[in-house]
Write a protein that holds these residues in place. Structure first.
Motif, mmCIF file in Angstrom:
data_model
loop_
_atom_site.group_PDB
_atom_site.id
_atom_site.type_symbol
_atom_site.label_atom_id
_atom_site.label_comp_id
_atom_site.label_asym_id
_atom_site.label_seq_id
_atom_site.Cartn_x
_atom_site.Cartn_y
_atom_site.Cartn_z
ATOM 1 N N THR A 318 0.855 -1.262 -0.098
ATOM 2 C CA THR A 318 -0.074 0.166 -0.111
ATOM 3 C C THR A 318 0.844 1.446 -0.026
ATOM 4 O O THR A 318 0.270 2.198 -0.035
ATOM 5 C CB THR A 318 -1.092 -0.068 1.230
ATOM 6 N N MET A 319 2.297 1.236 0.002
ATOM 7 C CA MET A 319 3.085 2.474 0.079
ATOM 8 C C MET A 319 2.830 3.171 -1.167
ATOM 9 O O MET A 319 2.802 2.617 -2.279
ATOM 10 C CB MET A 319 4.612 2.158 -0.006
ATOM 11 N N VAL A 320 2.869 4.447 -1.071
ATOM 12 C CA VAL A 320 2.912 5.524 -1.968
ATOM 13 C C VAL A 320 4.005 6.425 -2.311
ATOM 14 O O VAL A 320 4.719 6.395 -1.269
ATOM 15 C CB VAL A 320 1.466 6.343 -2.089
ATOM 16 N N SER A 321 4.152 7.006 -3.533
ATOM 17 C CA SER A 321 5.225 7.806 -3.511
ATOM 18 C C SER A 321 4.686 9.343 -3.051
ATOM 19 O O SER A 321 3.715 9.331 -2.737
ATOM 20 C CB SER A 321 5.455 8.104 -5.261
ATOM 21 N N ASP A 322 5.724 10.377 -3.209
ATOM 22 C CA ASP A 322 5.454 11.442 -2.655
ATOM 23 C C ASP A 322 4.287 12.215 -3.495
ATOM 24 O O ASP A 322 3.511 13.144 -3.156
ATOM 25 C CB ASP A 322 6.535 12.326 -2.549
ATOM 26 N N ASN A 323 4.089 11.577 -4.714
ATOM 27 C CA ASN A 323 2.997 12.094 -5.498
ATOM 28 C C ASN A 323 1.716 11.078 -5.115
ATOM 29 O O ASN A 323 0.633 11.502 -6.349
ATOM 30 C CB ASN A 323 3.506 12.045 -7.112
ATOM 31 N N GLY A 324 1.551 10.496 -4.443
ATOM 32 C CA GLY A 324 0.340 9.719 -4.122
ATOM 33 C C GLY A 324 0.251 8.375 -5.109
ATOM 34 O O GLY A 324 -0.937 7.855 -5.158
ATOM 35 N N LEU A 326 0.891 4.592 -6.153
ATOM 36 C CA LEU A 326 1.343 3.336 -5.578
ATOM 37 C C LEU A 326 2.595 2.924 -6.084
ATOM 38 O O LEU A 326 3.013 3.055 -7.340
ATOM 39 C CB LEU A 326 0.221 2.130 -5.747
ATOM 40 N N VAL A 327 3.487 2.480 -5.221
ATOM 41 C CA VAL A 327 4.892 2.270 -5.606
ATOM 42 C C VAL A 327 5.026 1.278 -6.788
ATOM 43 O O VAL A 327 6.061 0.940 -7.394
ATOM 44 C CB VAL A 327 5.743 1.815 -4.321
ATOM 45 N N THR A 328 4.052 0.112 -6.600
ATOM 46 C CA THR A 328 4.203 -0.825 -7.602
ATOM 47 C C THR A 328 3.847 -0.715 -8.976
ATOM 48 O O THR A 328 3.587 -1.583 -9.806
ATOM 49 C CB THR A 328 3.354 -2.307 -7.134
ATOM 50 N N LYS A 329 3.182 0.463 -9.388
ATOM 51 C CA LYS A 329 2.779 0.960 -10.617
ATOM 52 C C LYS A 329 3.628 0.737 -11.690
ATOM 53 O O LYS A 329 3.300 0.162 -12.625
ATOM 54 C CB LYS A 329 2.353 2.431 -10.630
ATOM 55 N N PHE A 344 13.022 -2.353 -4.762
ATOM 56 C CA PHE A 344 13.252 -1.179 -5.371
ATOM 57 C C PHE A 344 12.052 -0.688 -6.318
ATOM 58 O O PHE A 344 11.917 -1.495 -7.297
ATOM 59 C CB PHE A 344 14.617 -1.178 -6.216
ATOM 60 N N PHE A 345 11.761 0.390 -6.346
ATOM 61 C CA PHE A 345 10.359 1.194 -7.008
ATOM 62 C C PHE A 345 10.578 2.209 -7.583
ATOM 63 O O PHE A 345 11.363 2.929 -6.881
ATOM 64 C CB PHE A 345 9.168 0.919 -6.136
ATOM 65 N N LEU A 346 10.234 2.352 -8.803
ATOM 66 C CA LEU A 346 10.275 3.892 -9.404
ATOM 67 C C LEU A 346 9.141 4.156 -10.276
ATOM 68 O O LEU A 346 8.691 4.078 -11.331
ATOM 69 C CB LEU A 346 11.483 3.716 -10.600
ATOM 70 N N PRO A 347 8.004 4.473 -9.368
ATOM 71 C CA PRO A 347 6.695 4.840 -9.659
ATOM 72 C C PRO A 347 6.422 5.959 -10.416
ATOM 73 O O PRO A 347 5.458 5.671 -11.328
ATOM 74 C CB PRO A 347 5.870 4.762 -8.263
#
Length: 361
Positions: A318-324, A326-329, A344-347
């Motif tokens: 459920t983690m999200v980036s600073d832009n809201g 989802l990190v798994t996008k 490691f995520f680059l959403p």
């Protein structure tokens, strides 16, 4: 006249590929490929193969693009420990953000990422110059961008030409020698080309053509099997280059097409983890992605049996980036660092940040 003759020859070769590409093995039964894919085969005669390009910008003279010698693939060389720690997670696991690395410059839309060694990140991204809509496939370029461990941009290569139909890149995998990727038309039921690339040259090498859109690709180096996922990862196609593929522009028929039995999430990026003792030495990959269900977007990461597409263990995130977001996008990579599992995520698109997570102790 020479150009017309060449086009005629290429069209004849594409037609010759129809019998081979029109019948596929789907879960052990013969199944005809759908009509839209056959139409895509005919409509994509020109250009049939992505042009080989070497349009590379180097931002720091004297700084190598890739480590030398090339290191082994982190995911598969650490696969058994990654699996052991991953199956200890569940939906109540708390995650610590251990690093947040801003990537320099425009990362466009990141689609695939691999870490090669501890100080290089290779990102395959799509640059959309004409947005895709319901009425057209848009236009753009496939790109590879190389960063160091602090997010400094080292190199940027355009790997498709202006006007190429197959400019959409997908998830990627690194096998210790090559990065594997697909270049596809930006719509389902279309066409794709499987390519490989040495990290130190950023030069795409077309391997075979596919009569469907393909995204993520995974390479089992021990068997030679390659798995590619179609639009939304609703099915996977199995290939093996030990069996001679059709010569482009002809299409190669997959050795198998495997329906994805899970509808939990659409896999965007996958990494091969090896033949796991934990699961009877079947080939296992780690996949991440998102899907929209009933007006809600959910994300997750899963261990998946490469031969059957059956999920072996799934964890929602459920983690999200600073832009809201989802990190798994978008893309994902995995490693064991200092004995602990890291994802490691680059959403985010355009101004991208690498989010690095560890499960809390």
């Amino acid at each position: 006249m020479d150009a017309l003759a060449s086009l005629t020859d290429r069209f004849r070769e594409a037609l010759a590929a129809l019998p081979a590409a029109s019948e596929q093995w789907v879960m052990g039964t013969s199944s005809k490929i759908n009509a839209s894919a056959l139409l895509a085969l005919l409509s994509s005669v020109a250009p049939l193969v992505p042009a080989v390009t070497n349009n590379i910008t180097l931002y720091h003279s004297g700084v190598p693009i890739a480590p030398s010698p090339l290191p082994p693939p982190g995911a598969s060389s650490q696969g058994e420990e990654i699996i052991r720690q991953f199956i200890g997670l569940d939906r109540s696991t708390e995650w610590n953000l251990v690093a947040k690395i801003e990537f320099e410059g425009d990362a466009f839309e990141p689609e695939g990422i691999v870490r090669i060694g501890d100080d290089r990140c290779f990102v395959f991204a799509g640059e959309w110059t004409v947005p895709r809509s319901n009425s057209n496939d848009g236009e753009g370029f496939g790109r590879v961008i190389v960063y160091d461990g602090q997010g400094k941009r080292l190199a940027d290569a355009t790997i498709t030409e202006a006007g190429d139909l197959e400019y959409h890149v997908g998830g990627i995998d690194y096998d210790g020698t090559y990065i594997w990727a697909t270049l596809s038309q930006y719509r389902p039921n279309s066409t794709a080309t499987l390519v490989r690339m040495r990290p130190d040259t950023l030069q795409p090498e077309p391997m075979l053509r596919i009569a469907d859109h393909m995204g993520a690709v995974v390479h089992d180096l021990s068997t030679g099997n390659l798995l590619t996922l179609n639009w939304g990862a609703r099915s996977a196609s199995l290939w093996n280059l030990n069996y001679k593929p059709a010569i482009p522009p002809a299409f190669t028929a997959p050795r198998a097409v495997i329906k994805n039995p899970s509808h939990y999430t659409d896999y965007q990026d996958c990494k091969f983890l090896g033949h796991s003792q934990q699961y009877g030495f079947c080939p296992v990959m780690l996949c991440s992605g998102i899907t929209k269900l009933y007006g809600t977007t959910i994300g997750g990461v899963a261990l998946v049996d490469m031969e059957s597409m059956v999920p072996l263990y799934e964890v929602p995130l459920t983690m999200v980036s600073d832009n809201g977001v989802l990190v798994t996008k978008n893309p994902m990579d995995v490693a064991i660092v200092d004995g602990r599992l890291r994802l490691f995520f680059l959403p985010d698109e355009r101004n991208s940040t690498l989010y690095v997570y560890e499960p809390a102790e």
